[in-house]
Design a protein around this motif. Structure first.
Motif, PDB file in Angstrom:
ATOM      1  N   MET A 162       0.819  -1.074  -0.090  1.00  0.00           N
ATOM      2  CA  MET A 162      -0.017  -0.143   0.021  1.00  0.00           C
ATOM      3  C   MET A 162       0.922   1.249  -0.108  1.00  0.00           C
ATOM      4  SD  MET A 162      -2.983   0.929   0.034  1.00  0.00           S
ATOM      5  CE  MET A 162      -4.273   1.989   0.232  1.00  0.00           C
ATOM      6  N   LYS A 163       1.810   1.218   0.833  1.00  0.00           N
ATOM      7  CA  LYS A 163       2.774   2.399   0.809  1.00  0.00           C
ATOM      8  C   LYS A 163       3.489   2.674  -0.448  1.00  0.00           C
ATOM      9  CE  LYS A 163       6.624   4.150   3.423  1.00  0.00           C
ATOM     10  NZ  LYS A 163       7.687   3.935   4.475  1.00  0.00           N
ATOM     11  N   LEU A 164       3.930   1.656  -1.245  1.00  0.00           N
ATOM     12  CA  LEU A 164       4.591   1.939  -2.620  1.00  0.00           C
ATOM     13  C   LEU A 164       3.416   2.316  -3.665  1.00  0.00           C
ATOM     14  CD1 LEU A 164       7.151   1.106  -4.185  1.00  0.00           C
ATOM     15  CD2 LEU A 164       6.178  -0.996  -4.669  1.00  0.00           C
ATOM     16  N   ILE A 165       2.410   1.916  -3.770  1.00  0.00           N
ATOM     17  CA  ILE A 165       1.264   2.614  -4.534  1.00  0.00           C
ATOM     18  C   ILE A 165       1.167   3.970  -4.106  1.00  0.00           C
ATOM     19  CG2 ILE A 165      -1.237   2.383  -5.216  1.00  0.00           C
ATOM     20  CD1 ILE A 165      -0.771  -0.629  -4.824  1.00  0.00           C
ATOM     21  N   ALA A 166       0.947   4.303  -2.582  1.00  0.00           N
ATOM     22  CA  ALA A 166       0.819   5.663  -2.413  1.00  0.00           C
ATOM     23  C   ALA A 166       2.158   6.557  -2.622  1.00  0.00           C
ATOM     24  CB  ALA A 166       0.678   5.671  -0.968  1.00  0.00           C
ATOM     25  N   LYS A 167       3.124   6.022  -2.629  1.00  0.00           N
ATOM     26  CA  LYS A 167       4.441   6.800  -2.946  1.00  0.00           C
ATOM     27  C   LYS A 167       4.387   7.079  -4.377  1.00  0.00           C
ATOM     28  CE  LYS A 167       9.480   7.071  -2.709  1.00  0.00           C
ATOM     29  NZ  LYS A 167       9.432   8.420  -2.621  1.00  0.00           N
ATOM     30  N   TRP A 168       4.070   5.925  -5.310  1.00  0.00           N
ATOM     31  CA  TRP A 168       4.072   6.382  -6.907  1.00  0.00           C
ATOM     32  C   TRP A 168       3.117   7.239  -7.132  1.00  0.00           C
ATOM     33  CZ3 TRP A 168       1.504   2.272 -10.432  1.00  0.00           C
ATOM     34  CH2 TRP A 168       1.724   2.629 -11.636  1.00  0.00           C
ATOM     35  N   LEU A 169       1.778   7.171  -6.528  1.00  0.00           N
ATOM     36  CA  LEU A 169       0.883   8.230  -6.995  1.00  0.00           C
ATOM     37  C   LEU A 169       1.191   9.786  -6.269  1.00  0.00           C
ATOM     38  CD1 LEU A 169      -2.430   6.253  -6.034  1.00  0.00           C
ATOM     39  CD2 LEU A 169      -1.627   6.785  -8.380  1.00  0.00           C
ATOM     40  N   LEU A 170       1.674   9.662  -5.264  1.00  0.00           N
ATOM     41  CA  LEU A 170       2.178  11.051  -4.865  1.00  0.00           C
ATOM     42  C   LEU A 170       3.299  11.625  -5.832  1.00  0.00           C
ATOM     43  CD1 LEU A 170       1.463  10.580  -0.932  1.00  0.00           C
ATOM     44  CD2 LEU A 170       0.430  12.003  -2.613  1.00  0.00           C
ATOM     45  N   SER A 171       4.356  10.448  -6.185  1.00  0.00           N
ATOM     46  CA  SER A 171       5.339  11.233  -6.840  1.00  0.00           C
ATOM     47  C   SER A 171       4.950  11.775  -8.294  1.00  0.00           C
ATOM     48  CB  SER A 171       6.498   9.860  -7.119  1.00  0.00           C
ATOM     49  OG  SER A 171       6.971   9.582  -6.025  1.00  0.00           O
ATOM     50  N   ALA A 209       0.845  10.102 -18.002  1.00  0.00           N
ATOM     51  CA  ALA A 209       2.194  10.172 -18.357  1.00  0.00           C
ATOM     52  C   ALA A 209       3.044  10.557 -17.084  1.00  0.00           C
ATOM     53  CB  ALA A 209       2.305  11.455 -19.216  1.00  0.00           C
ATOM     54  N   ALA A 210       2.459  11.244 -16.327  1.00  0.00           N
ATOM     55  CA  ALA A 210       3.249  11.680 -14.731  1.00  0.00           C
ATOM     56  C   ALA A 210       3.327  10.165 -14.042  1.00  0.00           C
ATOM     57  CB  ALA A 210       2.547  12.313 -14.010  1.00  0.00           C
ATOM     58  N   MET A 211       2.481   9.321 -14.253  1.00  0.00           N
ATOM     59  CA  MET A 211       2.539   8.207 -13.278  1.00  0.00           C
ATOM     60  C   MET A 211       3.726   7.206 -14.079  1.00  0.00           C
ATOM     61  SD  MET A 211      -1.118   7.071 -12.328  1.00  0.00           S
ATOM     62  CE  MET A 211      -0.492   5.571 -11.870  1.00  0.00           C
ATOM     63  N   ILE A 212       3.712   6.952 -15.552  1.00  0.00           N
ATOM     64  CA  ILE A 212       4.737   6.356 -16.148  1.00  0.00           C
ATOM     65  C   ILE A 212       6.175   7.127 -16.009  1.00  0.00           C
ATOM     66  CG2 ILE A 212       5.631   5.678 -18.567  1.00  0.00           C
ATOM     67  CD1 ILE A 212       2.685   5.579 -19.238  1.00  0.00           C
ATOM     68  N   ALA A 213       6.193   8.504 -16.077  1.00  0.00           N
ATOM     69  CA  ALA A 213       7.255   9.245 -15.937  1.00  0.00           C
ATOM     70  C   ALA A 213       7.931   8.740 -14.562  1.00  0.00           C
ATOM     71  CB  ALA A 213       7.192  10.645 -16.027  1.00  0.00           C
ATOM     72  N   ALA A 214       7.092   8.974 -13.419  1.00  0.00           N
ATOM     73  CA  ALA A 214       7.450   8.737 -12.005  1.00  0.00           C
ATOM     74  C   ALA A 214       8.174   7.345 -11.985  1.00  0.00           C
ATOM     75  CB  ALA A 214       6.321   9.007 -11.005  1.00  0.00           C
ATOM     76  N   GLY A 262       9.916  15.069  -3.327  1.00  0.00           N
ATOM     77  CA  GLY A 262       9.938  13.623  -2.764  1.00  0.00           C
ATOM     78  C   GLY A 262      10.665  13.516  -1.262  1.00  0.00           C
ATOM     79  N   MET A 263      11.429  14.153  -0.771  1.00  0.00           N
ATOM     80  CA  MET A 263      11.603  14.175   0.348  1.00  0.00           C
ATOM     81  C   MET A 263      10.378  14.442   1.618  1.00  0.00           C
ATOM     82  SD  MET A 263      15.423  15.951   0.210  1.00  0.00           S
ATOM     83  CE  MET A 263      15.395  16.430   1.805  1.00  0.00           C
ATOM     84  N   VAL A 264       9.672  15.316   0.899  1.00  0.00           N
ATOM     85  CA  VAL A 264       8.586  15.657   1.705  1.00  0.00           C
ATOM     86  C   VAL A 264       7.399  14.523   1.810  1.00  0.00           C
ATOM     87  CG1 VAL A 264       6.487  17.185   1.733  1.00  0.00           C
ATOM     88  CG2 VAL A 264       8.705  18.126   1.505  1.00  0.00           C
ATOM     89  N   ILE A 265       7.178  13.917   0.665  1.00  0.00           N
ATOM     90  CA  ILE A 265       6.504  12.753   0.467  1.00  0.00           C
ATOM     91  C   ILE A 265       7.029  11.600   1.193  1.00  0.00           C
ATOM     92  CG2 ILE A 265       5.575  11.075  -1.231  1.00  0.00           C
ATOM     93  CD1 ILE A 265       5.645  13.244  -3.402  1.00  0.00           C
ATOM     94  N   ASP A 266       8.401  11.290   1.132  1.00  0.00           N
ATOM     95  CA  ASP A 266       8.868  10.257   1.972  1.00  0.00           C
ATOM     96  C   ASP A 266       8.770  10.410   3.351  1.00  0.00           C
ATOM     97  OD1 ASP A 266       9.726   8.791  -0.026  1.00  0.00           O
ATOM     98  OD2 ASP A 266      11.639   9.652  -0.065  1.00  0.00           O
ATOM     99  N   SER A 267       8.546  11.691   4.049  1.00  0.00           N
ATOM    100  CA  SER A 267       8.643  11.988   5.447  1.00  0.00           C
ATOM    101  C   SER A 267       7.219  11.833   5.889  1.00  0.00           C
ATOM    102  CB  SER A 267       8.922  13.571   5.643  1.00  0.00           C
ATOM    103  OG  SER A 267       8.739  13.927   7.020  1.00  0.00           O
ATOM    104  N   ALA A 268       6.168  12.466   5.050  1.00  0.00           N
ATOM    105  CA  ALA A 268       4.683  12.156   5.178  1.00  0.00           C
ATOM    106  C   ALA A 268       4.404  10.762   5.296  1.00  0.00           C
ATOM    107  CB  ALA A 268       3.763  13.182   4.157  1.00  0.00           C
ATOM    108  N   PHE A 305       2.625   5.747   7.756  1.00  0.00           N
ATOM    109  CA  PHE A 305       2.475   4.154   7.675  1.00  0.00           C
ATOM    110  C   PHE A 305       3.542   3.851   8.805  1.00  0.00           C
ATOM    111  CE2 PHE A 305       1.183   4.910   3.384  1.00  0.00           C
ATOM    112  CZ  PHE A 305       0.292   4.208   3.248  1.00  0.00           C
ATOM    113  N   SER A 306       3.792   4.580   9.838  1.00  0.00           N
ATOM    114  CA  SER A 306       4.884   4.235  10.704  1.00  0.00           C
ATOM    115  C   SER A 306       4.099   3.262  11.802  1.00  0.00           C
ATOM    116  CB  SER A 306       5.271   5.473  11.812  1.00  0.00           C
ATOM    117  OG  SER A 306       4.321   5.837  12.436  1.00  0.00           O
ATOM    118  N   LYS A 307       4.614   2.353  12.122  1.00  0.00           N
ATOM    119  CA  LYS A 307       4.281   1.435  13.097  1.00  0.00           C
ATOM    120  C   LYS A 307       4.458   1.933  14.652  1.00  0.00           C
ATOM    121  CE  LYS A 307       4.820  -2.505  10.220  1.00  0.00           C
ATOM    122  NZ  LYS A 307       3.866  -2.569   9.401  1.00  0.00           N
ATOM    123  N   LYS A 308       3.290   1.954  15.295  1.00  0.00           N
ATOM    124  CA  LYS A 308       3.350   2.631  16.685  1.00  0.00           C
ATOM    125  C   LYS A 308       3.365   1.257  17.801  1.00  0.00           C
ATOM    126  CE  LYS A 308       1.162   6.632  15.252  1.00  0.00           C
ATOM    127  NZ  LYS A 308       0.009   7.721  15.443  1.00  0.00           N
TER     128      LYS A 308
END
Length: 117
Positions: free
Chosen positions: A1-10, A31-36, A103-109, A114-117
């Motif tokens: 799920m995290k990978l798909i979210a990162k791809w869409l946000l990228s 085109a942005a999805m393929i480029a990302a 991308g750094m902002v996306i990774d941080s968010a 998705f952090s495990k508490k």
């Protein structure tokens, strides 16, 4: 799920870069999805090889040559795809800087989300 979210946000970040900077053009979200995906693939496979091969230059420039490598990855992805266009090396450099910052902002968010508490 995290990978798909990162791809869409990228892909959204790539559209934001195209909106913020006129040197980068993206025709559609598809085109942005393929480029990302392609930029991520190049950064995963080709970039580490280039970093190792250019290590002396990178050390000599105190790491600034890594910006050139990032721009080359961004530019090469644009040269392969139809819906993604970068107007030259300097546009690729600025576009890759903006894309990296977003991308750094996306990774941080995503890490907080998705952090495990």
């Amino acid at each position: 799920m995290k990978l798909i979210a990162k791809w869409l946000l990228s892909a959204a970040a790539l559209l934001a870069v195209a909106h913020l900077y006129s040197g980068v053009e993206v025709r559609s979200f598809g085109a942005a999805m393929i480029a990302a995906f392609l930029v991520g693939l190049l950064n995963t496979i080709v970039r580490p090889l280039l970093v190792v091969l250019t290590l002396p230059v990178t050390v000599l420039t105190l790491g600034l040559f890594l910006f050139v490598i990032n721009a080359l990855m961004f530019w090469s992805a644009a040269s392969v795809l139809d819906g993604f266009h970068v107007q030259g090396f300097w546009a690729a450099l600025i576009g890759s800087l903006l894309y990296t910052l977003l991308g750094m902002v996306i990774d941080s968010a995503l890490e907080r989300l998705f952090s495990k508490k």
